[in-house]
Scaffold this active site. Structure first.
Site, PDB file in Angstrom:
ATOM      1  N   SER A  50       0.847  -1.196   0.000  1.00  0.00           N
ATOM      2  CA  SER A  50       0.000   0.000   0.000  1.00  0.00           C
ATOM      3  C   SER A  50       0.877   1.239   0.000  1.00  0.00           C
ATOM      4  O   SER A  50       1.689   1.407  -0.911  1.00  0.00           O
ATOM      5  CB  SER A  50      -0.946  -0.033   1.214  1.00  0.00           C
ATOM      6  OG  SER A  50      -1.874   1.031   1.163  1.00  0.00           O
ATOM      7  N   THR A  51       0.784   2.085   1.012  1.00  0.00           N
ATOM      8  CA  THR A  51       1.553   3.325   1.053  1.00  0.00           C
ATOM      9  C   THR A  51       3.053   3.042   0.962  1.00  0.00           C
ATOM     10  O   THR A  51       3.583   2.267   1.741  1.00  0.00           O
ATOM     11  CB  THR A  51       1.256   4.093   2.355  1.00  0.00           C
ATOM     12  OG1 THR A  51      -0.149   4.287   2.465  1.00  0.00           O
ATOM     13  CG2 THR A  51       1.955   5.436   2.359  1.00  0.00           C
TER      14      THR A  51
ATOM     15  N   HIS B 205      -2.652  -1.000  -3.307  1.00  0.00           N
ATOM     16  CA  HIS B 205      -3.750  -0.066  -3.068  1.00  0.00           C
ATOM     17  C   HIS B 205      -3.495   1.216  -3.848  1.00  0.00           C
ATOM     18  O   HIS B 205      -2.538   1.935  -3.576  1.00  0.00           O
ATOM     19  CB  HIS B 205      -3.866   0.262  -1.581  1.00  0.00           C
ATOM     20  CG  HIS B 205      -4.220  -0.912  -0.727  1.00  0.00           C
ATOM     21  ND1 HIS B 205      -3.907  -0.989   0.611  1.00  0.00           N
ATOM     22  CD2 HIS B 205      -4.875  -2.068  -1.018  1.00  0.00           C
ATOM     23  CE1 HIS B 205      -4.341  -2.129   1.106  1.00  0.00           C
ATOM     24  NE2 HIS B 205      -4.932  -2.804   0.136  1.00  0.00           N
TER      25      HIS B 205
ATOM     26  N   MET C 225      -0.151   1.143   5.319  1.00  0.00           N
ATOM     27  CA  MET C 225      -0.886   1.367   6.560  1.00  0.00           C
ATOM     28  C   MET C 225      -2.047   0.384   6.664  1.00  0.00           C
ATOM     29  O   MET C 225      -2.569  -0.111   5.666  1.00  0.00           O
ATOM     30  CB  MET C 225      -1.406   2.795   6.620  1.00  0.00           C
ATOM     31  CG  MET C 225      -2.239   3.229   5.438  1.00  0.00           C
ATOM     32  SD  MET C 225      -2.554   5.001   5.452  1.00  0.00           S
ATOM     33  CE  MET C 225      -3.292   5.228   3.838  1.00  0.00           C
TER      34      MET C 225
ATOM     35  N   ASP D 221      -4.587  -4.885   6.052  1.00  0.00           N
ATOM     36  CA  ASP D 221      -4.976  -5.709   4.904  1.00  0.00           C
ATOM     37  C   ASP D 221      -3.827  -6.634   4.526  1.00  0.00           C
ATOM     38  O   ASP D 221      -2.675  -6.213   4.420  1.00  0.00           O
ATOM     39  CB  ASP D 221      -5.331  -4.811   3.712  1.00  0.00           C
ATOM     40  CG  ASP D 221      -5.927  -5.588   2.547  1.00  0.00           C
ATOM     41  OD1 ASP D 221      -6.493  -6.676   2.775  1.00  0.00           O
ATOM     42  OD2 ASP D 221      -5.818  -5.099   1.400  1.00  0.00           O
TER      43      ASP D 221
END
Length: 357
Positions: free
Chosen positions: A179-180, A206, A299, A302
């Site tokens: 993600s991030t 993401h 973050m 997931d």
């Protein structure tokens, strides 16, 4: 929080600066300490105001966002979040910014996006809060070219470990969730996959709808793998990479004639669509011990449950370590749950994947 997160907002539009400022100031944990209308002013104010986070437009007069980003990362490193437009040029510039050291991006409101202004605002506040403690060093991104060179040298020195014949096929599948901080990390990983890699690679990153196609195209240009944005019904083939589209979940299913991808709409899972957990659970069911799974920077949580499922079915599970993660979140949860067999830095991930194919 004992102190508010200090943000510098950079955009050549006074209206956008006002909108972004109001969005950020609506959060009690964030304060806007200054604004800039071009990159040159942004570089000066970054040093003068010492913000915790910078939001950066790309297209600006005098000095654009990419040039300003280079100077900030080189002279006064800060977490920089890019504000991106969903056009071919805008997406390309965004991914260039991530390669130069930006930690993430947020799309600007557009009729091409399904996200509303409120949703984008919430996303921006969440990203600011998640990255403000990130350790950004002047050498962290530009120095990666040297790391890639070192890894390639290791590949040659280790001989057969990194050599695959053109017709080699593995029974295994590689699944990656991030993600991030993930886009730049994935670019780095995909650049170091060896030629004739004998397994498929499926990825959930993401990312807002629309950007995943441009991102997959950039990965394709950077890698020996053939990379595409996943489509429903795609056959899962060795030497190919598949990126989940930003609007749908991606699953793997086995049929008598082989493995295929399902790309489906649906409710968010673990707070996301696409969800890493959805992909990982499907991979565990289809490939069990023939899975190599990697959970990376990001973050939230997931992917942690899916990693546990893969681990319990005998798959090999890896997590990116804290030191090389922009946000040690999803990978931390997976590690603390006991689902991860090895924790390694970003620049060793490709090597470890290859060892287990």
């Amino acid at each position: 929080m004992s102190e508010k997160i200090k943000v510098l907002v950079v955009d050549d539009s006074s209206l956008v600066r006002k909108i972004i400022g109001d969005i950020l100031e609506s959060d009690p944990d964030i304060t806007v300490v200054g604004t800039a209308n071009n990159g040159r002013t942004a570089v000066f104010k970054s040093k003068e105001l010492n913000p915790d986070v910078i939001t950066m437009d790309i297209e600006m007069p005098i000095m654009d966002g990419l040039a300003a980003l280079k100077e900030i990362i080189a002279s006064n490193p800060k977490p920089v979040i890019m504000l991106s437009v969903l056009t071919h040029h805008g997406a390309d510039a965004t991914f260039k910014a991530l390669e130069l050291g930006a930690v993430d991006f947020v799309p600007k409101p557009s009729s091409l996006l399904s996200l509303s202004v409120d949703e984008i605002g919430e996303l921006l506040k969440l990203k600011v809060k998640s990255v403000y403690k990130s350790k950004i060093s002047a050498a962290s991104d530009p120095g990666y070219a040297g790391l890639v060179s070192n890894i390639l040298s290791e590949k040659q020195a280790e001989g057969e470990l990194w050599r695959f014949r053109k017709n080699d096929v593995s029974k295994k599948l590689v699944a990656i969730g991030t993600s991030t901080g993930g886009p730049s990390a994935l670019l780095q990983i995909f650049r170091t996959f060896p030629e004739n890699f004998p397994a498929p690679v499926v990825v959930v990153q993401h990312m807002p709808e629309g950007f995943t196609k441009a991102f997959s195209e950039r990965l394709n240009l950077s890698s020996t793998l053939s990379v595409k944005e996943a489509e429903d019904g795609d056959r899962v083939l060795p030497g190919c990479g598949y990126i989940a589209p930003g609007h749908s979940h991606m699953l793997v299913e086995k049929r008598s004639e082989g493995s295929f991808l399902r790309v489906v709409k649906g409710e968010k899972v673990s707070g996301h669509r696409p969800s890493i957990d959805v992909l990982f659970h499907s991979v565990a069911e289809c490939y069990s011990s023939n899975t190599v799974a990697v959970i990376m920077t990001g973050m939230g949580r997931d992917g942690a449950d899916g990693m546990s499922h893969i681990n319990s079915t005998g798959g090999f599970t890896l997590a990116q370590d804290e030191a090389t993660s922009v946000v040690y979140g999803m990978n931390r949860v997976a590690v603390e749950s006991g689902a991860v067999k090895e924790i390694i830095p970003l620049h060793e991930i490709t090597k470890k994947i290859v060892e287990h194919i």
